[in-house]
Design an enzyme around this catalytic site. Sequence first.
Site, PDB file in Angstrom:
ATOM      1  N   GLU A  93       0.823  -1.218   0.000  1.00  0.00           N
ATOM      2  CA  GLU A  93       0.000   0.000   0.000  1.00  0.00           C
ATOM      3  C   GLU A  93       0.853   1.262   0.000  1.00  0.00           C
ATOM      4  O   GLU A  93       0.415   2.305  -0.508  1.00  0.00           O
ATOM      5  CB  GLU A  93      -0.990  -0.011   1.163  1.00  0.00           C
ATOM      6  CG  GLU A  93      -0.375   0.190   2.526  1.00  0.00           C
ATOM      7  CD  GLU A  93      -1.403   0.109   3.647  1.00  0.00           C
ATOM      8  OE1 GLU A  93      -2.503  -0.442   3.415  1.00  0.00           O
ATOM      9  OE2 GLU A  93      -1.108   0.584   4.756  1.00  0.00           O
ATOM     10  N   CYS A 119      -1.342 -11.958  -2.842  1.00  0.00           N
ATOM     11  CA  CYS A 119      -2.069 -11.266  -1.782  1.00  0.00           C
ATOM     12  C   CYS A 119      -2.271  -9.788  -2.133  1.00  0.00           C
ATOM     13  O   CYS A 119      -2.946  -9.464  -3.097  1.00  0.00           O
ATOM     14  CB  CYS A 119      -1.344 -11.470  -0.456  1.00  0.00           C
ATOM     15  SG  CYS A 119      -2.313 -11.069   1.008  1.00  0.00           S
ATOM     16  N   HIS A 120      -1.699  -8.868  -1.372  1.00  0.00           N
ATOM     17  CA  HIS A 120      -1.822  -7.440  -1.664  1.00  0.00           C
ATOM     18  C   HIS A 120      -0.783  -6.948  -2.672  1.00  0.00           C
ATOM     19  O   HIS A 120      -0.811  -5.773  -3.050  1.00  0.00           O
ATOM     20  CB  HIS A 120      -1.705  -6.629  -0.372  1.00  0.00           C
ATOM     21  CG  HIS A 120      -2.890  -6.747   0.537  1.00  0.00           C
ATOM     22  ND1 HIS A 120      -3.171  -7.900   1.249  1.00  0.00           N
ATOM     23  CD2 HIS A 120      -3.883  -5.872   0.847  1.00  0.00           C
ATOM     24  CE1 HIS A 120      -4.270  -7.722   1.969  1.00  0.00           C
ATOM     25  NE2 HIS A 120      -4.722  -6.499   1.744  1.00  0.00           N
TER      26      HIS A 120
END
Length: 200
Positions: A93, A119-120
Amino acid sequence: MTGKRILMIVGDFGEDYETMVPFQALLAVGHTVHAVCPNKKAGDAIATSIHDFEGQQTYSEKRGHNFALNASFADVDPARYDALVIPGGRAPEYLRLNARVIEIVRHFFAQNKPVAAICHGPQILAAANVLKGRTCSAYPACRPEVELAGGTYADIAIDGAVTDGNLVSAPAWPAHPAWLSQFFAVLGTSISHAGVRQAA
């Protein structure tokens, strides 16, 4: 097998398994892996986090290990690498806000080099605008980002993975066997005897 040079972009509070396991597995079968983080150099460490599924509405998070970097981000020349790995966790992020990270990611897609994201991790791919027309898995909470970036979200089992050309993606660390197996295939890695030393 000829070992590949693989770049892994990591950051503080990246998911512990998704950082440690691919790093060690790729080394074990004979590849060179350079783990880097913006504003850090070889010998520095990142703090990892452990994400688990314990019955709540989302994953829980606990402090993981310190993971030592073995290369310096400032020295990265993506042209010198054959493939890219992007672990998940909370790191993507903020890593996606780094212009150099985005530039590096775009290089691998422009050159059609193998990329593994889990995943992210696809948050970075979405920010780099490389998912248009591509099928990509990710943690389910990242589905909107994959789709807003023009990708098709692969709604697969938590232990599944999907390959679309040079891109291998998966929803979370339970997918490691499938994700790494598919990434090995894209890399052209034969693992039946890789890294195994026969006794005399």
